[in-house]
Design a protein around this motif. Structure first.
Motif, PDB file in Angstrom:
ATOM      1  N   MET A 376       0.830  -1.202   0.000  1.00 50.77           N
ATOM      2  CA  MET A 376       0.000   0.000   0.000  1.00 50.77           C
ATOM      3  C   MET A 376       0.866   1.255   0.000  1.00 50.77           C
ATOM      4  O   MET A 376       1.939   1.293   0.603  1.00 50.77           O
ATOM      5  N   CYS A 377       0.372   2.284  -0.701  1.00 48.00           N
ATOM      6  CA  CYS A 377       1.092   3.560  -0.770  1.00 48.00           C
ATOM      7  C   CYS A 377       1.138   4.226   0.607  1.00 48.00           C
ATOM      8  O   CYS A 377       0.272   4.000   1.450  1.00 48.00           O
ATOM      9  N   PRO A 378       2.149   5.044   0.883  1.00 48.92           N
ATOM     10  CA  PRO A 378       2.282   5.706   2.193  1.00 48.92           C
ATOM     11  C   PRO A 378       1.054   6.565   2.507  1.00 48.92           C
ATOM     12  O   PRO A 378       0.429   7.164   1.631  1.00 48.92           O
ATOM     13  N   LEU A 379       0.718   6.620   3.817  1.00 45.24           N
ATOM     14  CA  LEU A 379      -0.439   7.370   4.265  1.00 45.24           C
ATOM     15  C   LEU A 379      -0.124   8.836   4.561  1.00 45.24           C
ATOM     16  O   LEU A 379      -1.020   9.616   4.843  1.00 45.24           O
ATOM     17  N   CYS A 380       1.172   9.197   4.549  1.00 38.86           N
ATOM     18  CA  CYS A 380       1.551  10.594   4.753  1.00 38.86           C
ATOM     19  C   CYS A 380       2.843  10.845   3.977  1.00 38.86           C
ATOM     20  O   CYS A 380       3.470   9.913   3.467  1.00 38.86           O
ATOM     21  N   GLY A 594     -12.301  11.276   3.885  1.00 39.21           N
ATOM     22  CA  GLY A 594     -11.924  10.319   2.845  1.00 39.21           C
ATOM     23  C   GLY A 594     -12.481  10.617   1.473  1.00 39.21           C
ATOM     24  O   GLY A 594     -12.228   9.870   0.524  1.00 39.21           O
ATOM     25  N   ARG A 595     -13.263  11.724   1.338  1.00 36.31           N
ATOM     26  CA  ARG A 595     -13.872  12.039   0.042  1.00 36.31           C
ATOM     27  C   ARG A 595     -12.956  12.919  -0.823  1.00 36.31           C
ATOM     28  O   ARG A 595     -13.143  12.990  -2.029  1.00 36.31           O
ATOM     29  N   PHE A 596     -12.008  13.605  -0.203  1.00 36.12           N
ATOM     30  CA  PHE A 596     -11.174  14.558  -0.939  1.00 36.12           C
ATOM     31  C   PHE A 596      -9.689  14.248  -0.752  1.00 36.12           C
ATOM     32  O   PHE A 596      -8.866  15.151  -0.640  1.00 36.12           O
ATOM     33  N   ASN A 602      -1.210  13.476  -6.709  1.00 35.00           N
ATOM     34  CA  ASN A 602      -2.233  14.517  -6.776  1.00 35.00           C
ATOM     35  C   ASN A 602      -3.083  14.498  -5.498  1.00 35.00           C
ATOM     36  O   ASN A 602      -4.301  14.437  -5.543  1.00 35.00           O
ATOM     37  N   TYR A 603      -2.408  14.525  -4.373  1.00 37.95           N
ATOM     38  CA  TYR A 603      -3.120  14.484  -3.098  1.00 37.95           C
ATOM     39  C   TYR A 603      -3.704  15.852  -2.761  1.00 37.95           C
ATOM     40  O   TYR A 603      -3.079  16.892  -2.995  1.00 37.95           O
ATOM     41  N   GLY A 604      -4.915  15.842  -2.188  1.00 37.69           N
ATOM     42  CA  GLY A 604      -5.510  17.067  -1.680  1.00 37.69           C
ATOM     43  C   GLY A 604      -4.901  17.436  -0.334  1.00 37.69           C
ATOM     44  O   GLY A 604      -4.555  16.558   0.469  1.00 37.69           O
ATOM     45  N   THR A 605      -4.781  18.730  -0.076  1.00 32.67           N
ATOM     46  CA  THR A 605      -4.140  19.187   1.163  1.00 32.67           C
ATOM     47  C   THR A 605      -4.999  20.241   1.851  1.00 32.67           C
ATOM     48  O   THR A 605      -5.823  20.916   1.224  1.00 32.67           O
ATOM     49  N   LEU A 606      -4.788  20.383   3.170  1.00 32.46           N
ATOM     50  CA  LEU A 606      -5.423  21.397   3.992  1.00 32.46           C
ATOM     51  C   LEU A 606      -4.358  21.982   4.901  1.00 32.46           C
ATOM     52  O   LEU A 606      -3.801  21.274   5.744  1.00 32.46           O
ATOM     53  N   PHE A 607      -4.045  23.282   4.703  1.00 35.68           N
ATOM     54  CA  PHE A 607      -2.986  23.944   5.467  1.00 35.68           C
ATOM     55  C   PHE A 607      -1.664  23.178   5.374  1.00 35.68           C
ATOM     56  O   PHE A 607      -0.937  23.020   6.351  1.00 35.68           O
ATOM     57  N   GLU A 612      -7.457  13.935   5.250  1.00 35.07           N
ATOM     58  CA  GLU A 612      -7.605  12.648   5.939  1.00 35.07           C
ATOM     59  C   GLU A 612      -8.269  11.614   5.046  1.00 35.07           C
ATOM     60  O   GLU A 612      -9.178  11.914   4.278  1.00 35.07           O
ATOM     61  N   ASP A 613      -7.815  10.398   5.195  1.00 39.57           N
ATOM     62  CA  ASP A 613      -8.461   9.252   4.553  1.00 39.57           C
ATOM     63  C   ASP A 613      -9.073   8.390   5.636  1.00 39.57           C
ATOM     64  O   ASP A 613      -8.696   8.472   6.817  1.00 39.57           O
ATOM     65  N   CYS A 614     -10.040   7.564   5.275  1.00 41.95           N
ATOM     66  CA  CYS A 614     -10.642   6.653   6.242  1.00 41.95           C
ATOM     67  C   CYS A 614      -9.600   5.631   6.688  1.00 41.95           C
ATOM     68  O   CYS A 614      -8.679   5.287   5.942  1.00 41.95           O
TER      69      CYS A 614
END
Length: 907
Positions: A376-380, A594-596, A602-607, A612-614
């Motif tokens: 699995m790809c890295p979570l962060c 987990g929707r965005f 092409n990961y979505g980011t916030l600040f 977050e993913d589920c």
């Protein structure tokens, strides 16, 4: 009978006359009633300090105290006013030293505090004099030490006053006794099936049931028990009459709308105003028959004790003692708790079925046996790749909250919620009729004391024509709009805290990954979710306290004229805020987390942080964790507060009174002293709010947490006993209020039940894996073989950090959505439309099939109206006689049969 000017004294806001300013209370003496003829002599005795008046009357003779009576042992105490005064001995001594030729120097009335005390004393003096003019009988008691004196003014309404106000307040009078009905549906069912009912208990002195109608003095001889003036009116009816007089009586000037005991308490003129309990709630040490217990002892022994948790509530006794409004709350709480039982049973069975079928979950088996097959790809950004087999345990646990049974349970709960409300409407109508408040409509309400104090002008009431405090409607609407802006700002603050919690969860996850521990890396999402849920609960409770205080001030500032308008505005504000406060975090996890996320490269980011993913077990298990912590944690904290806080307040009040009593503390305190030590009743707002929020948890998010009804059931069993003990043992007795329903709370419950249908439809469609598994079974394999591999996409070819790693999504190698994704989206939208239409159609069918008023009740209502018509007909006997003589022509001005019947129907 009331004197001619009594009504004018009660309602006259034009009175400008000022009473003699003294510190005494001209109508009372320590233990005896002082007639008006003694006022001048009494007023001449002394001008400083409390005046103890003497009048040569037979009432000066001491009579032993018997229960809640005056010293004569016959006059009932209907209400008690309490105020405290600091001792003035030191000031008197100083005045006597500085005075010349026997004239004491004037007291320091120039100071603000002294002027305030003089104003309060003047208001008390005039208020008491007007109460006496209204016909109330009074008696005064004092408890004092060298620092403070506590005054207790006991009030009683004579028979003539009770009769006058009983007709004006449209109190219900008994016409004919009838058999007490068993209102418990479960008891009737178990009786028909000949099943022993352990919940049934014989409670002594059950109030009789009567056919009733509105009281009419002219028809006194038609009512049952009218010959016994001491017992004809119940204690709660007497309290209501005296409180009505207290609320109407003026104490100051018209232009300031200085009227009513509520405002006097708010101004600090009185420290308390309350009716008395019927006696101690503790059983006597000697043997006593059950039917000899007082009403409070019956409620404590048969209702508020913990060992009665499985017994029916004695609702008739509760209503007789506390009034319909409080009785309806406990009836609703008991009815709601009983209906939680089948929901808890079904939810527990659904959860147990998930536990038993965990071993047959094919996707979980594939994950556990995959080994290193799925990298699995890295979570962060700073994390490493991981194998999907590491989340074997979480995959199995996720099945507990995401299996076909939870879908069926969410459908069941949607039907349960609306059916519960429909049958509560029937129960509510039955109780309203049984308690004589079905046709009760709140009379034209008086302005609130705070409104009267702050309103800038006086205008005639369009209904009564009496001048009342007035606040411009445009200004009030402007304030309401401004208050709405404040609410929106506070909701934005809640959203900011939500984002803070989300970032906190991300930081905790990152810290867990950086430890390098395989166990912490695997459980990083779970640990972060639990920690953030605890933080969220703390913020929720803190924000709830802050906002409730803010909402109270905002609602006061908006200047709502009546108490009903004020209560509705306050309830709406607090509920809107608490809804967002409590449900924003679960809504985020259920519908947005987990929707965005995006995909590799092409990961979505916030600040600057990746969205977050589920977690490994899916979003439903995280939602279940949040619901458990927030819902159960809130219930535990509230129950602890309800258990401890009243006891602490009562202890503090008792300690302060014990200091004043001094040596008298060792003696048996009087009833009014014991009740003054109790906690003031704070109403039902917090109780309803807690239960309504709980109702939202068990209906809106039930698809993710099937055990929610079970925890709600356990909490409510405790809640009923805690509330019962508070009202029966720890609260001062509230004034009995009439009500025919639970008010605006029912509308909120209906809105939540409809919202739950929509929320559960979206929860099943977009958060659960139920529809993806179902579509995969239909298109590819009925046993879900290969389903895990099908749900995983490969990272794009330009992702160089971990080539060919996998991530959960329906995308191709370029990151574009696959055909299956669009097919699944169509299925999800179709499911939402079908689910909502089917459920709402069935709900409307239930609403149509289940009448709001039972057929048997309609028959009783018709019978009661007939009896009322017969009892209140003006010329009933004359008509019968005239018909017997051949229907002689009626004289001019006499009532015709048609008009007679019309009068009966109107009554």
């Amino acid at each position: 009978m009331l004197r001619k000017g009594d009504r004018e004294v009660l309602l006259d806001l034009h009175s400008e006359s000022e009473a003699q300013t003294t510190d005494g209370y001209g109508s009372v003496h320590n233990g005896s009633y002082i007639p008006p003829r003694c006022f001048p002599a009494a007023a001449a005795d002394d001008d400083d300090g409390p005046i103890y008046m003497h009048c040569n009357t037979k009432s000066d003779q001491s009579v032993p105290q018997l229960g809640n009576y005056f010293r004569d042992g016959k006059t009932k105490i209907d209400f008690v006013l309490v105020w405290e005064i600091r001792s003035r001995k030191k000031r008197r001594g100083k005045s006597e030293v500085t005075g010349e030729e026997g004239d004491a120097a004037p007291p320091e009335e120039s100071s603000r505090s002294e002027r305030r005390k003089a104003q309060l004393a003047q208001w008390r003096e005039k208020f008491v004099q007007n109460l006496e003019s209204a016909g109330l009988v009074m008696e005064k008691e004092e408890t004092s030490n060298e620092k403070k004196t506590i005054h207790f003014l006991k009030l009683s309404a004579p028979w003539d006053v009770l009769v006058y106000f009983a007709e004006e307040l449209c109190l219900r009078a008994p016409l004919q006794a009838q058999q007490n009905l068993d209102l418990n549906t479960s008891a009737r069912v178990m009786n028909r099936l000949c099943i022993p009912n352990v919940m049934m208990e014989s409670v002594p002195n059950r109030p009789l049931d009567y056919y009733t109608c509105a009281f009419r003095k002219s028809k006194m001889n038609r009512f049952l028990g009218c010959d016994n003036h001491d017992t004809y009116f119940t204690n709660t009816q007497r309290h209501r009459v005296v409180y009505e007089i207290l609320a109407r009586t003026v104490y100051g000037k018209r232009k300031r709308a200085e009227v009513g005991v509520d405002r006097l308490v708010n101004e600090g003129v009185y420290t308390a105003a309350f009716p008395l309990h019927e006696g101690s709630f503790k059983l006597p040490k000697y043997d006593i028959r059950p039917d000899e217990l007082n009403q409070r002892q019956i409620l404590h022994h048969y209702w508020s004790r913990w060992c009665k948790w499985y017994k029916y509530q004695p609702l008739d006794h509760i209503r007789e003692y506390f009034g319909e409004k409080i009785a309806l709350y406990f009836a609703w709480l008991g009815f709601y708790t009983a209906w939680l039982l089948p929901a808890a049973v079904v939810g527990t069975l659904v959860f147990v079925s998930g536990v038993m079928s965990m071993g047959t979950n094919t996707p979980a088996k594939d994950i556990c046996t995959s080994g290193a097959s799925y990298l699995m790809c890295p979570l962060c950004n700073t994390c490493k790749a991981w194998n999907m087999s590491d989340i074997c345990t979480m995959a199995k646990l996720g099945y507990l909250f995401d299996h076909p049974g939870t879908v069926l349970f969410s459908v069941f709960m949607s039907f349960w919620a609306v059916t519960f409300l429909e049958y509560w409407k029937r129960k509510m109508a039955t109780l309203a009729h049984h308690w004589d408040c079905m046709d009760f409509h709140e009379e034209e309400e008086r302005p609130r004391p705070e409104f009267a104090a702050m309103a800038p002008t006086m205008e005639p009431n369009p209904v009564t024509g009496v001048k009342e405090p007035y606040f411009p409607e445009k200004t009030r609407l402007a304030r309401v709009f401004t208050g709405s802006m404040v609410i929106i700002m506070m909701l934005c603050v809640v959203m900011i805290f939500l984002v803070t919690v989300v970032m906190c969860r991300g930081i905790i996850s990152l810290m867990m990954f950086r430890t390098g521990s395989p166990v912490l890396r695997t459980e990083a999402g779970t640990i972060a979710n639990i920690c953030s849920s605890i933080v969220s609960l703390g913020l929720i409770l803190l924000m709830g306290r802050v906002y409730t205080a803010l909402a109270e001030q905002l609602t006061k500032w908006e200047m709502h004229r009546t108490q009903t308008q004020y209560d509705n505005a306050f309830i709406f504000k607090v509920f809107i805020f608490q809804f967002v406060n409590f449900y924003s975090s679960p809504f985020y996890v259920a519908f947005f987390k987990g929707r965005f996320v995006g995909y590799p490269t092409n990961y979505g980011t916030l600040f600057g942080m990746r969205n977050e993913d589920c977690g490994p077990g899916g979003c439903l298990i995280e939602l279940a964790e949040q619901l458990f912590i927030i819902m159960v944690g809130k219930q535990l904290i509230n129950n602890i507060q309800e258990f401890i806080i009243p006891k602490v307040k009562a202890w503090n009040q008792k300690r302060s009174l014990a200091k004043v009593m001094g040596d008298k503390a060792s003696h048996q305190p009087q009833r009014w002293e014991e009740d003054y030590q109790l906690v003031e009743c704070e109403g039902l707002f917090e109780e309803y709010l807690e239960m309504v929020l709980q109702f939202g948890f068990i209906t809106i998010f039930v698809a993710a947490f099937p055990l929610a009804p079970l925890f709600a059931l356990l909490n409510n069993w405790v809640e009923i006993r805690l509330d019962a003990h508070k009202f029966a043992c720890e609260y001062r007795r509230p004034v009995a209020e009439r009500a025919q329903n639970i008010g605006v709370w029912f509308n909120i419950l209906e809105a939540l039940s409809h919202l739950s249908v929509i929320a559960n439809a979206f929860l099943i469609a977009f958060t659960s894996d139920f529809l993806p598994r179902l579509l995969y079974q239909f298109k590819f394999d009925n046993d879900l073989n290969g389903y895990v591999n099908f749900t995983l996409a490969y990272a794009p070819l330009n992702y160089t950090e971990y080539p060919m790693c996998r991530y959960k999504a329906y995308r191709d190698n370029d990151g574009n959505y696959s055909l299956f994704y669009w097919e699944l989206l169509a299925v999800r939208l179709g499911f939402i439309i079908a689910f909502e239409h089917v459920v709402f159609f069935v709900l409307r069918a239930i609403d149509w099939i289940v009448p709001d008023v039972p057929g048997s009740l309609e028959l009783k209502i018709k019978r009661e109206r007939y009896l009322a018509k017969q009892a209140l007909a003006e010329n009933q006997e004359a008509l019968l006689v005239s018909r017997g003589r051949g229907a002689a022509p009626a004289s001019p001005g006499s009532s015709s049969p048609g008009s007679d019947a019309s009068f009966g129907n109107m009554s």
